[in-house]
Design an enzyme around this catalytic site. Structure first.
Site, short mmCIF file in Angstrom:
data_model
loop_
_atom_site.label_atom_id
_atom_site.label_comp_id
_atom_site.label_asym_id
_atom_site.label_seq_id
_atom_site.Cartn_x
_atom_site.Cartn_y
_atom_site.Cartn_z
N GLN A 93 24.91 -3.69 -13.04
CA GLN A 93 26.27 -3.96 -13.03
C GLN A 93 26.72 -5.46 -13.11
OE1 GLN A 93 29.33 -3.15 -9.59
NE2 GLN A 93 28.12 -1.29 -9.86
N ILE A 95 24.91 -7.93 -14.10
CA ILE A 95 24.51 -8.71 -15.23
C ILE A 95 25.58 -8.61 -16.27
CG2 ILE A 95 23.62 -6.86 -16.78
CD1 ILE A 95 22.10 -10.31 -16.08
N ARG A 216 34.17 -9.11 -7.43
CA ARG A 216 33.06 -8.36 -6.63
C ARG A 216 33.20 -8.41 -4.96
NH1 ARG A 216 31.63 -4.80 -10.50
NH2 ARG A 216 31.36 -5.88 -12.26
#
Length: 294
Positions: A93, A95, A216
């Site tokens: 995820q 990358i 994120r």
């Protein structure tokens, strides 16, 4: 021999350099190297001015302005390199953010260690009914979570046992059975479960790091990647505190509002009672706008 440097250093970051910061059960983040600080961004923006030619409050104001108005190039003048240990399913995820330089531990050349991620029972939940890419907020009952963990652990251990059997080698690379022939590491690795840990070096400039963290460290991000992002936020705060404050103000705690959303706000300020039906917005857009205002 006493080491000296003419480059800019950040004492708060020097204190944690090379030190592993624990994440999840076996994961970690280590800062390996960095370049630049708050003043490097200011200097790049002003081009012809050196460090210390402006007051700190003016430097801070400039950084706020640059971030607020999406002037990204000055933030690209700062770089940081991490050593990260993370579960393979999170690495895949992670990358997807293609703006970093990455070198990953190779299971073609080396044997992966017998370390795999198991979530805490509180983080085991069912699929969300409204969001196709995440779990529900409520944890599963204890007995269900324990069964899930038992299955995950059993599968991981069994697959690692088969991994060694396929290679005919143990974790240190020693031959298990002198009379047997193992297959290549590059083939044996395919049988490992995605919760096994991998490692990589990840180098990225500050602008792209902030973009990564905005996505994120968001509450909607998957928990297992969000905890890494949250640790990185602490590192950014130590490294470039002025940038961190601006990032928190305008990105993490700020909000983007569409043209229709702005129109709704103007109408409300003027005393009009606006509803979803009269807003010309989709249900999801309306809910997101209302969430911004509590």
């Amino acid at each position: 021999m006493h080491n000296t440097t003419k480059r800019v250093t950040v004492p708060a970051l020097e204190e944690i350099l090379y030190e592993p910061i624990k994440v999840l059960d076996y994961g970690f983040i280590r800062v390996i190297d960095y370049m630049g600080d708050d003043s490097a961004i200011v200097q790049a923006a002003r081009v012809s001015y050196g460090k210390g030619t402006k007051q700190l409050n003016q430097d801070k104001g400039l950084i706020n302005y640059l971030l607020r108005h999406y002037h990204t190039t000055p933030f690209e003048m700062c770089d940081i390199k991490f050593h990260i240990k993370l579960p393979i399913f999170i690495a895949r995820q992670w990358i997807r953010h293609r703006t970093a330089s990455v070198n990953e531990y190779s299971a073609r050349y080396s044997i992966l260690g017998n370390e795999f991620y198991l979530p805490e029972p509180a983080n085991i939940a069912s699929q969300s009914a409204v969001n196709k890419q995440c779990r529900e907020g409520d944890s599963l009952p204890k007995e269900v979570a324990e069964k899930v963990l038992a299955i995950l652990e059993e599968d991981a251990r069994q697959c690692y046992g088969h991994y060694k059997e396929l290679m005919n080698a143990d974790e240190e690379g020693n031959i298990i059975d002198e009379n047997a022939t193992g297959i290549a590491r590059e083939l044996a690795r395919m049988n490992l479960t995605l919760n096994y840990y991998t490692e990589w070096y990840w180098k990225i400039n500050l602008h792209n790091l902030l973009h990564f963290l905005r996505l994120r460290a968001d509450p909607h991000a998957q928990y297992e990647i969000r905890v890494y992002a949250e640790k990185m936020l602490e590192i950014v705060k130590a490294w470039v505190p002025f940038v961190y404050e601006a990032f928190e103000e305008y990105r993490l705690q700020g909000a983007n509002i569409s043209r229709k959303g702005l129109d709704v706000i103007k109408r409300m300020i003027n005393g009009e009672k606006v509803t979803h039906e009269t807003s010309d917005m989709t249900k999801r857009e309306w809910e997101e706008l209302m969430k911004i205002f509590g």
